[in-house]
Enzyme design. Structure first.
Site, short mmCIF file in Angstrom:
data_model
loop_
_atom_site.label_atom_id
_atom_site.label_comp_id
_atom_site.label_asym_id
_atom_site.label_seq_id
_atom_site.Cartn_x
_atom_site.Cartn_y
_atom_site.Cartn_z
N TYR A 207 -19.16 11.41 14.85
CA TYR A 207 -19.25 10.86 16.09
C TYR A 207 -20.24 9.63 15.92
CZ TYR A 207 -16.47 13.88 18.90
OH TYR A 207 -15.25 14.82 19.40
N HIS A 307 -14.90 8.44 17.11
CA HIS A 307 -14.69 9.85 16.46
C HIS A 307 -13.71 9.77 15.16
CE1 HIS A 307 -13.26 14.36 16.56
NE2 HIS A 307 -13.94 14.04 15.53
N HIS A 388 -6.31 15.74 27.10
CA HIS A 388 -7.15 15.85 25.68
C HIS A 388 -7.16 17.24 25.57
CE1 HIS A 388 -9.23 14.52 22.19
NE2 HIS A 388 -9.95 15.12 22.57
N HIS A 390 -7.66 19.63 21.24
CA HIS A 390 -7.66 19.30 19.83
C HIS A 390 -6.41 20.12 19.10
CE1 HIS A 390 -12.24 17.92 19.84
NE2 HIS A 390 -11.24 17.12 20.19
#
Length: 613
Positions: A207, A307, A388, A390
């Site tokens: 990040y 990211h 969002h 993952h």
């Protein structure tokens, strides 16, 4: 009806002929996309208030072409149409479903209507339409979810579907606004927020954060559009890019550093301005609103967060990726904002390993919005959203409640694809009032994992977030909840005095389907702590509990030639009949004299389909 046998490859020629003229779609289509990297498949589409969607597929092939949908990207269960123009100018077009990796069967119910078909020396163009929800159990419904598209072609009109060139891609079809129908200002400027020659570390997760001033303007302007600018060849490395507004009293560091590492000042500023994630494109705001810059109230600096996911540990990568802003002095009626909602990411969020489905919940209770904002918060007119998670995410939905009752499922994607994260507009603007509750539910699958997955910044960690785009702007930047991990640990037979002990305790659990269901139930039934934050990093805590979600009733199905809706019981009866009547005989054979065409049992009568509207 002719039953087509199981064959290692389906080899046949379609022979339904017609002598007829073409009928084209009546208006230009608003949306389009290339389906493959080589741009051999170009798709245009549009939809109307009658839940009819029209497609125009342009393929660089003069053989057969195919287009359709699959459930999760696999061929079995796929729903496709196949068509083409024969050398003598006659056309063929038919609706099929894929049984397994070797078998494709023509549908008894033909639910795609051909509008036109043309072929030149290099390509074929087919225009056709169907209803969102047909009455054929073999047809994939077109919904507000991410859909997996399959397209293909062959070198000639001898159809060998499984040996043709097949392309798969995820797309979202129920778009409502396109840039061509929005107001592009006559005067505008471009400004890039980006990293400068950043060396991507040889690490699976990085990040990178830096602080950049917004455009310096002497009078008020509106940012009306943004898009990601990704350094060529780094496309697979950049997972997401976020732009956070900083309070004007903030003391900000210089340089580039780890956003959430040893220097905590690089995590300052938490009010989202714009965001981009894998698969997203450019986004233009509705004509009513834009992001205000240039007034004393507006932020002057932002935190840029990029990211990177360098799983292959590739060395010597230099990156200049970021966000491009388009801004104008031609002002819109309202200033817009972004509210971050969902499950507070870490350290409380966890997923059990090896489960087909596990739901997590994050609550936003807005009852303290007026107090935290400093003045009464005007009604928030939500016009768009970005969901969002993952890699384990399979579905996300955001639900609005008022006075303890569910108002609506405001946004959802029940077929979420990590590789297609984009800002999406709502069909109609939705009002969020102070006192409302907004619940985000995320559904995960962890069959490929043998240990717990925790919430966190890495792509291998998890998140559960929904960003709401709204106007007019207020000072609230985020509103997220999390359950008591101590309670969850206790329900699983462990002891924990605080959150840290709770996270350690669930690591001791022997996970199976039963314990996973217990954990899910405990996370849902315990009160949530709700954390609210402003642009100036003022934080207050609220509480709330997870309410039940009432699923939306599916719309009645429609037949392309008979608009009478069909009820759910009738659809179920049709499905049972279809699965019985279309059973394939694995011992059957299909004689194929090469000098003859094989006539299909229920291929479309093209003369009829081209003239019935």
């Amino acid at each position: 009806m002719m039953s087509h046998p199981c064959m290692k490859s389906l080899l046949f020629l379609l022979s339904t002929l017609c002598l007829c003229s073409s009928h084209s779609a009546s208006r230009p289509m608003r949306f389009s996309a290339y389906l493959d990297p080589l741009q051999q498949f170009h798709l245009q589409w549009d939809h109307d208030s009658k839940e009819m969607i029209t497609f125009e597929l342009h393929v660089q092939s003069t053989g057969w072409v195919a287009f359709g949908f699959t459930t999760h990207g696999e061929l079995p269960g796929g729903d496709v149409v196949i068509g083409g123009v024969l050398p003598d100018g006659n056309m063929y077009f038919s609706d099929w479903h894929i049984v397994d990796e070797e078998t494709i069967v023509e549908d008894e119910s033909q639910d795609y209507q051909l509008l036109s078909m043309t072929e030149d020396k290099t390509s074929t163009t087919i225009t056709f339409r169907r209803y969102f929800q047909t009455c054929d159990a073999h047809d994939q419904p077109i919904t507000g979810d991410t859909l997996r598209v399959i397209s293909g072609f062959g070198p000639d009109d001898t159809i060998d579907f499984f040996k043709g060139k097949l392309i798969k891609r995820s797309l979202f079809f129920l778009l409502y606004l396109d840039e061509a129908h929005l107001n592009t200002p006559s005067v505008y400027h471009i400004y890039d927020l980006k990293l400068d020659d950043f060396a991507i570390p040889e690490d699976d997760t990085t990040y990178a954060c830096t602080f950049i001033p917004l455009p310096r303007v002497k009078t008020k302007h509106h940012i009306y559009k943004f898009e990601a600018v990704i350094t060529p060849r780094n496309e697979t490395m950049v997972h997401h890019i976020l732009v956070y507004a900083c309070g004007n009293a903030s003391v900000l560091p210089t340089g580039v550093s780890d956003c959430y590492g040893a220097e905590p000042e690089f995590s300052l500023c938490s009010q989202i301005v714009v965001g981009w994630a894998v698969g997203g494109g450019s986004y233009m705001f509705p004509d009513e609103t834009g992001i205000s810059i240039g007034t004393p109230r507006d932020p002057q600096w932002i935190r840029l967060e990029v990211h990177y996911s360098n799983f292959d540990l590739i060395p010597d990568l230099i990156d200049n990726s970021g966000i491009r802003l388009y801004y104008t002095p031609e002002l819109r009626p309202y200033d817009m904002g972004v509210l971050q909602t969902g499950l507070y990411t870490f350290p409380i969020h966890f997923l059990p390993p090896g489960v087909e489905s596990f739901n997590s919940y994050g609550l936003c209770n807005t009852s303290q919005f007026d107090e935290l904002n400093g003045t009464p918060v005007p009604d928030m007119n939500v016009f768009g959203y970005l969901l969002h998670t993952h890699l384990a995410g399979r579905g996300v939905r955001g639900v609005q409640y008022r006075d303890g009752k569910q108002l609506r499922i405001l946004c959802e994607d029940n077929k979420y694809d990590f590789n297609l994260q984009e800002t999406r507009g709502l069909k109609e603007v939705v009002t969020l009032k102070t006192g409302d509750e907004f619940l985000v539910e995320c559904r995960y699958q962890t069959l490929d994992r043998t240990s717990l997955t925790f919430g966190g910044p890495s792509t291998l960690n998890e998140m559960c977030l929904a960003f709401l785009f709204y106007y007019p702007r207020n000072n609230i930047s985020s509103c997220m909840g999390y359950p008591s991990i101590q309670y969850v640990a206790q329900e699983l037979g462990q002891t924990a005095a605080d959150a840290m002990e709770g996270m350690m305790a669930i690591n001791l659990v022997d996970w199976d389907n039963e314990t996973a269901k217990k954990a899910e139930k405990a996370c849902k039934e315990v009160d949530q702590v709700v954390i609210l934050k402003t642009i100036d990093e003022v934080v207050v805590n609220e509480t709330g509990f997870i309410r039940d979600i009432i699923d939306t009733e599916p719309a009645p199905c429609k037949n392309i030639f008979n608009n009478d809706p069909t009820s759910e019981p009738e659809m179920q009866a049709r499905y049972q009949a279809a699965t019985t009547s279309n059973a394939l005989d694995p011992k059957a054979t299909l004689p194929f004299p090469t000098s003859l065409f094989v006539h299909l049992g229920f291929t479309w009568l093209l003369t009829f389909s081209l003239f019935v509207v």
